[in-house]
Design a protein around this motif. Structure first.
Motif, short mmCIF file in Angstrom:
data_model
loop_
_atom_site.label_atom_id
_atom_site.label_comp_id
_atom_site.label_asym_id
_atom_site.label_seq_id
_atom_site.Cartn_x
_atom_site.Cartn_y
_atom_site.Cartn_z
N VAL A 24 11.03 9.77 14.90
CA VAL A 24 10.85 8.76 13.87
C VAL A 24 12.22 8.25 13.42
CG1 VAL A 24 9.93 8.27 11.56
CG2 VAL A 24 8.69 9.81 13.11
N THR A 25 12.45 6.96 13.53
CA THR A 25 13.74 6.37 13.19
C THR A 25 13.82 6.01 11.70
OG1 THR A 25 12.95 4.13 13.69
CG2 THR A 25 13.95 5.39 15.50
N ARG A 26 15.02 5.73 11.23
CA ARG A 26 15.21 5.32 9.84
C ARG A 26 14.50 4.00 9.55
NH1 ARG A 26 21.61 6.52 8.37
NH2 ARG A 26 21.51 8.81 8.56
N SER A 27 14.55 3.08 10.51
CA SER A 27 13.90 1.78 10.30
C SER A 27 12.39 1.94 10.16
CB SER A 27 14.24 0.82 11.44
OG SER A 27 13.75 1.31 12.69
N LEU A 28 11.80 2.86 10.92
CA LEU A 28 10.37 3.10 10.80
C LEU A 28 10.04 3.74 9.45
CD1 LEU A 28 7.51 3.08 11.82
CD2 LEU A 28 8.00 5.12 13.17
N LEU A 29 10.88 4.67 9.01
CA LEU A 29 10.66 5.29 7.70
C LEU A 29 10.70 4.26 6.58
CD1 LEU A 29 12.53 8.74 7.66
CD2 LEU A 29 10.08 8.31 7.43
N LYS A 30 11.59 3.27 6.70
CA LYS A 30 11.66 2.21 5.70
C LYS A 30 10.36 1.40 5.68
CE LYS A 30 16.67 1.57 5.58
NZ LYS A 30 17.80 0.64 5.88
N LYS A 31 9.82 1.11 6.87
CA LYS A 31 8.55 0.38 6.93
C LYS A 31 7.42 1.18 6.29
CE LYS A 31 9.26 -2.76 10.81
NZ LYS A 31 8.68 -3.30 12.06
N VAL A 32 7.41 2.48 6.56
CA VAL A 32 6.39 3.34 5.96
C VAL A 32 6.52 3.33 4.44
CG1 VAL A 32 5.65 5.74 5.71
CG2 VAL A 32 6.13 4.82 7.98
N LYS A 33 7.75 3.39 3.93
CA LYS A 33 7.98 3.47 2.49
C LYS A 33 7.68 2.17 1.77
CE LYS A 33 11.52 4.70 -0.92
NZ LYS A 33 12.91 5.20 -1.14
N PHE A 34 8.07 1.03 2.37
CA PHE A 34 8.02 -0.24 1.64
C PHE A 34 6.90 -1.18 2.06
CE2 PHE A 34 12.59 1.00 1.42
CZ PHE A 34 12.68 1.17 0.05
N HIS A 35 6.14 -0.84 3.11
CA HIS A 35 5.14 -1.79 3.60
C HIS A 35 3.74 -1.17 3.72
CE1 HIS A 35 8.12 -4.91 4.42
NE2 HIS A 35 8.91 -3.94 4.86
N GLY A 36 3.45 -0.21 2.88
CA GLY A 36 2.08 0.26 2.80
C GLY A 36 1.74 1.51 3.57
#
Length: 300
Positions: A24-36
């Motif tokens: 799991v990459t940092r960019s994917l974690l950001k999507k998980v956190k900020f996009h639902g």
């Protein structure tokens, strides 16, 4: 989508560390956190910095990926070689571009895959193309069906862990039955499309095996150890053996085929979602089979 792992570590660690270990990459974690999306430990929502102590069930829930209007939808068919929740592998015909480009119509493979996703009512409509082929090269193209699967493939490509095998028909007779073509490749100075062997190019390595020798040509199996634009075509042309039908790189014409004689026939990579190697084959297209069989008949 839900992805779940059991924490088998015996020492404390943060949730984000465990997720990173599973790709799991940092960019994917950001999507998980900020996009639902969400991160759950034993089905309880937590932050990525939550500490694990051992034995927990960790789940990552990713948000749906909504397609954008920049990629048009085509209802033209695709030939599916393999599909599961995470990957779609397609046999691309010659004459179809992988993705839209300047002056190319929107009936590319990517447009067709988006049309297929929509027809199947998939919640993720973003088209993640992870391997590409030239318009007139046939064979296997791999699509990831979500961001996480795409990042897994990107990592394998960077580590040269993916195995891609091609079948090509080259002009002339190669001196060795097995060989390496190791020359840097860069953009040709006089063309936006054409590539060439050049000292300031990027390192490029091609391995080949002669499968069959025919009059004035040879059928070769080729493995790419790097993935440069036109790599196989450029390397064999530079070696004095351009591909049959490859007009861009000086290959001789042949009535059996009206394109470069090149086909991506095998793809192998490790799929962490099913925890095994995934190998796919694409059958030889009719024009390449005709070229090889016609020349074989001439020997008798």
């Amino acid at each position: 989508m839900r992805f779940t792992w059991t924490n088998s570590a015996t020492t404390p660690m943060k949730v984000k560390t465990l997720l990173s270990e599973h790709g799991v990459t940092r960019s994917l974690l950001k999507k998980v956190k900020f996009h639902g999306g969400a991160i759950l430990v034993n089905e309880v929502p937590v932050l990525a910095i939550h500490m694990l102590t051992g034995g927990e069930q960790v789940t990552m829930v990713t948000p749906d990926e909504i397609g954008n209007d920049h990629l048009g939808v085509s209802s033209l068919p695709i030939t599916i070689l393999y599909e599961d929740r995470d990957y779609l592998i397609v046999n691309k015909p010659a004459g179809v571009a992988s993705v839209p480009a300047h002056r190319l119509p929107e009936n590319t493979l990517a447009n067709r895959v988006k049309g297929y996703y929509r027809a199947q009512h998939y919640p993720n409509e973003v088209v993640h193309i992870t391997t590409r082929l030239d318009r007139d090269t046939s064979g296997i193209v791999l699509f990831a069906k979500h961001h996480f699967a795409h990042s897994i493939i990107d990592h394998q490509l960077k580590e040269h862990a993916m195995r891609k095998m091609y079948l090509a028909v080259v002009s002339g007779q190669l001196a060795a039955d097995h060989g390496w073509l190791d020359q840097p490749i860069g953009r040709a100075a006089d063309s936006f499309i054409k590539r060439t062997v050049t000292p300031d190019g990027r390192a490029s390595l091609t391995e080949y095996w002669v499968v069959k020798r025919l009059p004035e040509m040879a059928v070769v199996r080729v493995r790419l150890h790097t993935g440069r634009t036109h790599q196989i075509r450029v390397h064999f042309a530079a070696a004095g053996h351009p591909l049959i039908g490859d007009q861009l790189y000086g290959g001789p014409t042949n009535p059996a085929i009206d394109r470069q004689a090149l086909h991506c026939m095998q793809l192998q990579f490790y799929d962490p979602f099913i925890e095994q190697d995934l190998t796919t084959f694409a059958p030889l297209p009719a024009d390449l089979a005709q070229l090889i069989n016609a020349k074989t008949a001439e020997q008798f």
